[in-house]
Design an enzyme around this catalytic site. Structure first.
Site, PDB file in Angstrom:
ATOM      1  N   HIS A 162       4.439 -12.423   9.518  1.00 40.54           N
ATOM      2  CA  HIS A 162       3.300 -11.978   8.712  1.00 40.54           C
ATOM      3  C   HIS A 162       3.240 -12.660   7.351  1.00 40.54           C
ATOM      4  CE1 HIS A 162       3.983  -8.327  11.389  1.00 40.54           C
ATOM      5  NE2 HIS A 162       2.874  -8.907  11.793  1.00 40.54           N
ATOM      6  N   CYS A 216      10.116 -10.272   2.595  1.00 44.61           N
ATOM      7  CA  CYS A 216       8.750  -9.830   2.271  1.00 44.61           C
ATOM      8  C   CYS A 216       8.749  -8.378   1.810  1.00 44.61           C
ATOM      9  CB  CYS A 216       7.798 -10.044   3.445  1.00 44.61           C
ATOM     10  SG  CYS A 216       8.280  -9.236   4.944  1.00 44.61           S
ATOM     11  N   GLN A 246      10.992  -8.109  13.885  1.00 41.15           N
ATOM     12  CA  GLN A 246      12.371  -7.783  14.291  1.00 41.15           C
ATOM     13  C   GLN A 246      12.432  -7.086  15.647  1.00 41.15           C
ATOM     14  OE1 GLN A 246      14.893  -6.284  11.133  1.00 41.15           O
ATOM     15  NE2 GLN A 246      16.173  -5.224  12.600  1.00 41.15           N
ATOM     16  N   CYS A 264       9.686 -13.843   8.923  1.00 38.34           N
ATOM     17  CA  CYS A 264       8.680 -12.866   9.324  1.00 38.34           C
ATOM     18  C   CYS A 264       7.362 -13.571   9.609  1.00 38.34           C
ATOM     19  CB  CYS A 264       8.572 -11.801   8.238  1.00 38.34           C
ATOM     20  SG  CYS A 264       6.937 -11.535   7.623  1.00 38.34           S
TER      21      CYS A 264
HETATM   22 ZN   LIG Z   1       6.583  -9.866   6.294  1.00 37.05          ZN
END
Ligand SMILES: [Zn+2]
Length: 222
Positions: free
Chosen positions: A111, A180, A150, A109
């Site tokens: 982030h 996460c 995603q 991910c």
């Molecule tokens: Zn994340």
């Protein structure tokens, strides 16, 4: 952006663009230069956390980390690593659905830089061109190996297949777990995320239903 906005984008897993946001000079440096620099910076992060890099077990970690980022986890950032998606003329006139399922997703991910793991299931109904089966897996692997959201991953795969196959008759389903979500934040261990992108003949519900029915078949039936 203030800290609240930064947290909110991460917690809501919002992406900003279909293209991975890259700097214009993203690949001016060689992989070796990148590894050297990341090794330096990651060593600083470890030291800042209070770890003693003189310890035998930790001394090689900054290098291992840097090499893993550049050569393994994020090799798919660099367009030079993109698989060649050669297609062939649909000589035998196959015009029904071809389904490639249980393609492994190993991503991260963007982030939180934590793993996203799961499966992609992809089908297409050919027109003029067909593609070697393993090429679909390689394309998924390539786009997975970059920091991702995603939804963007689904679209990047979908759009590339669309352009090489010269048809909109494509469906891409990705189901994946986000570490996460399971290991931090809400800490939900069981939830997973599915994204679905389709076009052309898959706008027709009966074709989507046929695709889902095929996905229900388990490997042990083969
Ligand atoms: Zn994340």
């Amino acid at each position: 952006m203030n800290k609240e906005e930064v947290e909110s984008i991460g917690d809501n897993h919002i992406g900003s663009n279909i293209d991975t946001p890259l700097l214009p000079n993203a690949f001016d440096k060689s992989d070796d230069e990148k590894i050297k620099n990341i090794q330096h910076h990651f060593g600083k992060i470890m030291t800042e956390l209070g770890l003693d890099l003189a310890d035998d077990s930790l001394s090689g970690t900054p290098y291992r980390f840097a090499k893993m980022y550049v050569k393994e986890l994020f090799y798919g950032l660099n367009p030079k690593n993109k698989p060649k998606l050669s297609t062939f003329e649909n000589k035998y006139g196959y015009q029904k659905m071809l389904v490639e399922q249980n393609i492994t997703i190993d991503s991260a991910c963007e982030h939180h830089f934590l793993p996203i793991t799961g499966y992609a299931h992809i089908a297409y109904i050919p027109e003029e061109r067909v593609i070697g089966l393993s090429k679909i897996n390689r394309l998924v692997d390539y786009y997975s190996h970059r920091p991702q959201v995603q939804e963007r991953l689904s679209l990047q795969i979908f759009n590339d297949l669309k352009s090489v196959l010269g048809t909109d008759n494509i469906i891409v389903l990705i189901s994946a777990k986000h570490l996460c979500v399971s290991s931090r934040g809400i800490k939900d261990k069981n939830s997973f995320t599915s994204t679905l992108e389709y076009g052309g003949l898959f706008e027709d519900k009966s074709n989507r239903d046929e695709f889902f029915k095929i996905l229900d078949q388990k490997e042990q039936n083969l």
